[in-house]
Design an enzyme around this catalytic site. Structure first.
Site, PDB file in Angstrom:
ATOM      1  CG  HIS A 120      36.879 -45.187  26.357  1.00  0.00           C
ATOM      2  ND1 HIS A 120      37.916 -46.086  26.273  1.00  0.00           N
ATOM      3  CD2 HIS A 120      35.730 -45.914  26.281  1.00  0.00           C
ATOM      4  CE1 HIS A 120      37.419 -47.311  26.175  1.00  0.00           C
ATOM      5  NE2 HIS A 120      36.100 -47.237  26.161  1.00  0.00           N
ATOM      6  CG  HIS A 136      41.867 -43.280  31.736  1.00  0.00           C
ATOM      7  ND1 HIS A 136      43.082 -43.323  31.092  1.00  0.00           N
ATOM      8  CD2 HIS A 136      41.011 -44.030  30.990  1.00  0.00           C
ATOM      9  CE1 HIS A 136      42.969 -44.056  30.000  1.00  0.00           C
ATOM     10  NE2 HIS A 136      41.735 -44.501  29.928  1.00  0.00           N
TER      11      HIS A 136
END
Length: 202
Positions: free
Chosen positions: A123, A165
């Site tokens: 992303h 993450h």
């Protein structure tokens, strides 16, 4: 390199990774409905969807096919090419590094192939590369640039807030995304002739 120097480098890396894990866990305030900012999870999930590869690829492809003006068509095709290039880079990096996602990550999002791994954040690479591309190639005004940059930063931040993450995954992803645009612009840009040939063969 001496054994002492190698040991120092390894120790520094281990300390950095340890800090990354601890700091990321503290910032994962939307990682579950019961987290400190659990009520904001739905909004961070929207940011997650906004940076997903499927709508970006579909949108870029649709815009390229529907574009009637040749210069705009060329830019749209190169945006699509950038997104494909980004996916390839991220998949290779994740397959090599194989860093597991955080343990507190809730597996309620779509992952494909080596996207089950964490480093770097796809992303973050996509949001950064696409934002720089759009700002520079579509010659955005100041207001549009500010909005795009705000989206890019919040989309990247959502990866840590959601617990998807670690901080270094996202930071590295942003750097990689910027480099992807530079490489595309300098070495991989598709010429008007190639873009026209691609449209004619569809």
């Amino acid at each position: 390199m001496s054994d002492n120097a190698a040991g120092t480098d390894t120790g520094c890396l281990a300390a950095l990774v340890d800090w990354d894990r601890r700091a990321s866990e503290r910032l994962a305030v939307c990682s579950s409905p019961g987290a400190p900012w659990g009520q904001a999870r739905r909004w961070t999930r929207l940011l997650e969807y906004s940076g997903h590869g499927v709508p970006w690829l579909g949108g870029a492809l649709g815009a390229a096919v529907m574009a009637h003006d040749a210069p705009k068509r060329d830019v749209q095709i190169n945006l699509l090419w950038l997104l494909i290039f980004d996916i390839a880079v991220v998949l290779v990096c994740k397959a090599i590094v194989r860093r597991p996602r955080p343990e507190y990550n809730i597996k309620d999002h779509v992952t494909l192939l080596s996207d089950v791994y964490s480093f770097p954040s796809g992303h973050a690479t996509r949001a950064t590369a696409a934002t720089i591309f759009i700002v520079r190639e579509f010659h955005c005004d100041h207001a549009s640039t500010a909005l795009l940059l705000a989206w890019m930063v919040t989309c990247c931040a959502s990866r840590v807030l959601l617990g998807r993450h670690y901080i270094l995954d996202v930071f590295t992803g942003m750097v990689v995304g910027a480099l992807e645009y530079l490489v595309l612009k300098r070495y991989l840009w598709l010429s008007s002739e190639i873009c026209e040939a691609m449209i004619k063969t569809r």
